[in-house]
Design a protein around this motif. Structure first.
Motif, short mmCIF file in Angstrom:
data_model
loop_
_atom_site.label_atom_id
_atom_site.label_comp_id
_atom_site.label_asym_id
_atom_site.label_seq_id
_atom_site.Cartn_x
_atom_site.Cartn_y
_atom_site.Cartn_z
N GLY A 6 13.92 65.08 50.50
CA GLY A 6 14.05 64.41 51.79
C GLY A 6 14.38 62.93 51.62
N ILE A 7 13.77 62.30 50.63
CA ILE A 7 14.07 60.88 50.38
C ILE A 7 15.49 60.74 49.83
CG2 ILE A 7 13.44 58.85 49.00
CD1 ILE A 7 10.51 59.64 49.29
N THR A 53 18.04 61.18 52.66
CA THR A 53 18.13 60.05 53.60
C THR A 53 18.70 58.80 52.92
OG1 THR A 53 17.01 59.15 55.54
CG2 THR A 53 15.86 58.88 53.45
N VAL A 56 5.28 59.50 51.98
CA VAL A 56 5.40 60.87 52.48
C VAL A 56 6.35 60.89 53.67
CG1 VAL A 56 4.16 62.85 53.43
CG2 VAL A 56 3.10 61.44 51.66
N GLY A 57 7.35 61.75 53.57
CA GLY A 57 8.37 61.82 54.63
C GLY A 57 8.56 63.24 55.13
N ASN A 58 9.66 63.45 55.83
CA ASN A 58 10.05 64.76 56.33
C ASN A 58 10.41 65.65 55.14
OD1 ASN A 58 11.55 66.95 57.39
ND2 ASN A 58 12.24 65.73 59.14
N LEU A 92 14.59 68.30 55.06
CA LEU A 92 15.78 67.52 55.43
C LEU A 92 17.10 68.19 55.04
CD1 LEU A 92 15.03 65.07 57.05
CD2 LEU A 92 16.02 63.64 55.28
N GLY A 97 20.40 56.39 55.87
CA GLY A 97 19.15 56.42 56.64
C GLY A 97 19.31 57.36 57.82
N LEU A 98 18.51 58.43 57.83
CA LEU A 98 18.67 59.47 58.85
C LEU A 98 17.51 59.45 59.84
CD1 LEU A 98 19.78 62.21 56.33
CD2 LEU A 98 21.24 61.15 58.07
N ALA A 126 16.20 61.78 61.21
CA ALA A 126 15.30 62.91 60.96
C ALA A 126 14.03 62.47 60.22
CB ALA A 126 16.01 63.99 60.17
N GLN A 127 14.03 61.26 59.66
CA GLN A 127 12.82 60.75 59.00
C GLN A 127 11.93 59.96 59.96
OE1 GLN A 127 11.57 61.51 56.18
NE2 GLN A 127 13.14 61.89 54.63
N THR A 179 7.73 59.29 60.14
CA THR A 179 7.14 59.34 58.80
C THR A 179 7.25 57.96 58.16
OG1 THR A 179 9.10 59.76 57.42
CG2 THR A 179 8.16 61.66 58.59
N ASP A 180 6.58 57.79 57.03
CA ASP A 180 6.64 56.50 56.32
C ASP A 180 8.01 56.24 55.71
OD1 ASP A 180 4.12 55.90 57.05
OD2 ASP A 180 3.22 56.04 55.06
N VAL A 181 8.90 57.22 55.73
CA VAL A 181 10.26 56.97 55.24
C VAL A 181 11.03 56.11 56.25
CG1 VAL A 181 12.42 58.01 54.46
CG2 VAL A 181 10.25 59.05 53.81
N HIS A 230 13.26 53.02 55.04
CA HIS A 230 14.68 52.75 55.33
C HIS A 230 14.93 51.25 55.49
CE1 HIS A 230 15.41 56.91 57.47
NE2 HIS A 230 15.49 57.03 56.17
#
Lengths: 447, 447
Positions: free
Chosen positions: A181-182, A185, A223-225, A228, B189-190, B192-193, B196-198, B202
């Protein structure tokens, strides 16, 4: 219920059970080519400049750079090793991906081997897993991805490298999904940078992204989605759903075998390779000299030379993307060397030969079933002053999976740039762990 | 002939001549909010975890992190400062961008101030330039960019920060164009995150990309395509041409003034802000208690609550994106604090109030000309057990440029999190260079 991403991770892990002796033999060829290609770039002032800039910024870490004495932080080493591997456009190709995957996967894997040793067979298997991911995404993402401007090696390669590293480290499904997921993105790279040093930078950045995504996912740092993958297909190729073929093996075989890796014999665009083989074959068979040539026709399928953007190159770098240049060089010197593709002006004698070379396109010629890439061929037709006409057609050039190099031919490439490694190539088959493998990436080999 | 990118760089440099006292006053407000927002995240264990992981990877550099004692490499400091700034979603908004720009621009600028001091006024001007670039690209890229899945703060913000840093360092047009090309080919950078902490990651990554692109462009370390702006519009928003409006000032004024920055009074999604103001106003005017409320209706224009994804949040983090949560909290506590939006479960008394809150949509109500964002409003309607009905409509909430905070209101935010800085706020107006400014980002302020 499992997410798409989680299912894919399981599926890829399961596919690892198909890895056997044939797959590992092919992966070992990939490793040999990796070492040869990296050492071909040793002592390069441009690469040295990047290394110096990164040491100034982030200090000298402990991670090795293939063919250089400096060390870097693990993340920067992934960047520089990827940059080195693709610097000359001499690294292997995987046609499913429409690009380069090994030169992203191997540097990111290596960066995780700096403070920890792994079984060498496990390292090879992780590499095979990376190629498998690159090929499956490459096969299913659709031509829209590349055509809308993305450098597919860079975008898809980063995903492949992430999965390869997750396999190396034996991460659980959840952590691997987070890292993917990271990576997704952060994935990027535009074809508009082709022909510049930012193209190899993309490869290095992709390796670095994979390394960083794993690093940030360990211990739940970020921690992310965790699902993805569908967004990747949606945003980067306007897919509404992830194609089910992503979950299938290619003809029941892993991608390292089917179609397999394409190793490069010359540091230039692989779209030149058909014409190079045709010209070499004509020069061997017939008495052709600079003096007795009247004209040369090169015939492609329509758009078959799209990557060969320079008809009138002015230096060796541009010559990498010029069919006129490679043919003229062969006619004059009977060989192509790494020096032919460096940043030096093209001499007059070569420019003169190029003037007699013409490109043509023929949509009526049926491509061979064996053609690689699919639908491609190149015909070189040399007409002498005597009106004698010689003609040669190549469908799948030497080095491509449909006309693969044998072990000896591959070793010839290694010998040119890494003689110590070439002398000790038999030992490579018996090494136990990645500590032993590091000898093969040290400048000069064993002390 | 000049390229599009080169023309844009010239144009932006020319627009800097419009910077005067009003622009710098607004930029100073942005700086005050930046300090307040960053210090609101001090002592956060999640942020501490990222700092620890980065020190383990790349060592302790010499670059400051706002509100923390650790130092990092300049590139990692850009990442972490960006992460900190957006961690609570408490950072300022620029509506032209549909997102956050200051929290990318300021960390990347700061990373260049670690080994070199700049005039503070020049630092402010560079920030103003960054906001200008973010706003112009935001205004012209089209809604397709955000809607096809891109996190516009992250993508556009990185370009803005690159130009701000190039202005700070007074780079020539060519070097700036090269850096923009590297940023564009790495921007990502999407959406969809989100959640979350993503998402804050970003922001940090965008600041880091800007820093790295400039670093790699200095001394021609990596030379790439210097006209990538058209490709950005093409690939990231399917534009065939760069819109000519990119070259124009907004109503003849710089974007820091028109429309100006939107400062946040609460660490939650700004789409809640209209309802918060309406509820506060009703609570002040009328005798409303938990006990005497029968029902609450919240009325939006259709889709006006798209960002408010949680109708039944389970903790304070989800509560950031819940209009039910912010209204219930206000009714119970008469105020919102930073603790209301942390990762703690929602207590029963709040859940009970939320059960009586209902969302409605009305497409027939005409939005006010003053509305911000354009077309938005929220009506809160509280019905008591006595059948008494109170109603309040908000078009542009407090903090938005159409109902801006005055200096004192902004200082209230600063006082909560950075009392030393608040006490010395008058000195901020007289500081000469960025060395002096560093006192404002040190934990505890002056020693």
């Amino acid at each position: 219920m499992k997410t798409i991403t989680s299912q894919f991770i399981d599926e890829i892990k399961t596919s690892a059970t198909s890895i056997g002796i044939d797959e590992r033999t092919e992966a070992t060829k990939g490793i040999i080519d990796f070492v040869a290609t990296a050492f071909a770039s040793a002592h390069n002032p441009s690469i040295q400049k990047l290394i110096t800039a990164l040491i100034k910024e982030h200090g000298s870490g402990e991670s090795m750079i293939v063919g250089y004495n400096e060390t870097l932080t693990a993340s920067d080493a992934a960047l520089v090793n990827g940059y080195i591997l693709h610097y000359l456009d001499y690294d292997d190709v995987h046609s499913d991906l429409r690009g380069h995957a090994s030169s992203i996967i191997l540097p990111s894997l290596l960066s995780f081997c700096q403070n920890k040793s792994f079984q060498f067979q496990h390292f090879l298997d992780s590499y095979i897993i990376g190629i498998e991911v690159a090929a499956r995404i490459g096969r299913t993402i659709g031509s829209n991805h590349y055509e809308s401007g993305w450098h597919s090696s860079s975008t898809i390669g980063a995903l492949a490298a992430t999965m390869a590293c997750a396999y190396l480290l034996d991460l659980d499904n959840d952590t691997c999904a987070n890292a993917l997921g990271i990576t997704i993105t952060t994935t990027s790279g535009l074809r508009a940078q082709f022909g510049t040093d930012v193209k190899p930078l993309h490869i290095g950045l992709a390796a670095q992204k994979a390394y960083n995504a794993i690093m940030l996912s360990q211990d739940n740092t970020i921690v992310g989605n965790k699902d993805l993958l569908p967004t990747f297909y949606e945003v980067y190729s306007q897919h509404q759903n992830v194609p089910s073929a992503l979950f299938e093996l290619n003809n029941g075989q892993l991608a390292i075998i089917q179609p397999g890796l394409w190793f490069k014999l010359y540091p230039c665009c692989s779209a030149n390779y058909h014409a190079i083989d045709a010209t070499k074959s004509l020069l061997e068979k017939h008495s052709i000299t600079t003096q007795n040539i009247r004209k040369i026709n090169v015939i492609f399928p329509p758009n078959g030379d799209a990557a060969l953007t320079f008809k009138h190159p002015t230096n060796g770098l541009e010559g990498r993307f010029s069919v006129e240049y490679v043919i003229a060089k062969l006619i004059k010197n009977r060989q192509l060397t790494i020096h032919d593709f460096s940043d030096v002006p093209i001499e007059q004698s070569i420019a003169t030969i190029m003037l007699n070379i013409e490109r043509h396109y023929d949509g009526l010629i049926t491509p061979s079933e064996n053609a690689l890439p699919t639908g491609r061929f190149t015909i070189v037709e040399i007409i002498l002053n005597s009106q004698q006409k010689y003609r040669m057609r190549i469908n799948a050039p030497k080095g491509s999976p449909n006309a693969p190099l044998n072990q000896n031919e591959l070793l010839e490439k290694l010998k040119q740039y890494a003689p110590w490694q070439a002398r000790h190539i038999e030992d490579l088959k018996t090494i136990k762990n990645t500590e032993d493998f590091k000898l093969y990436i040290k400048p000069g080999g064993r002390k």
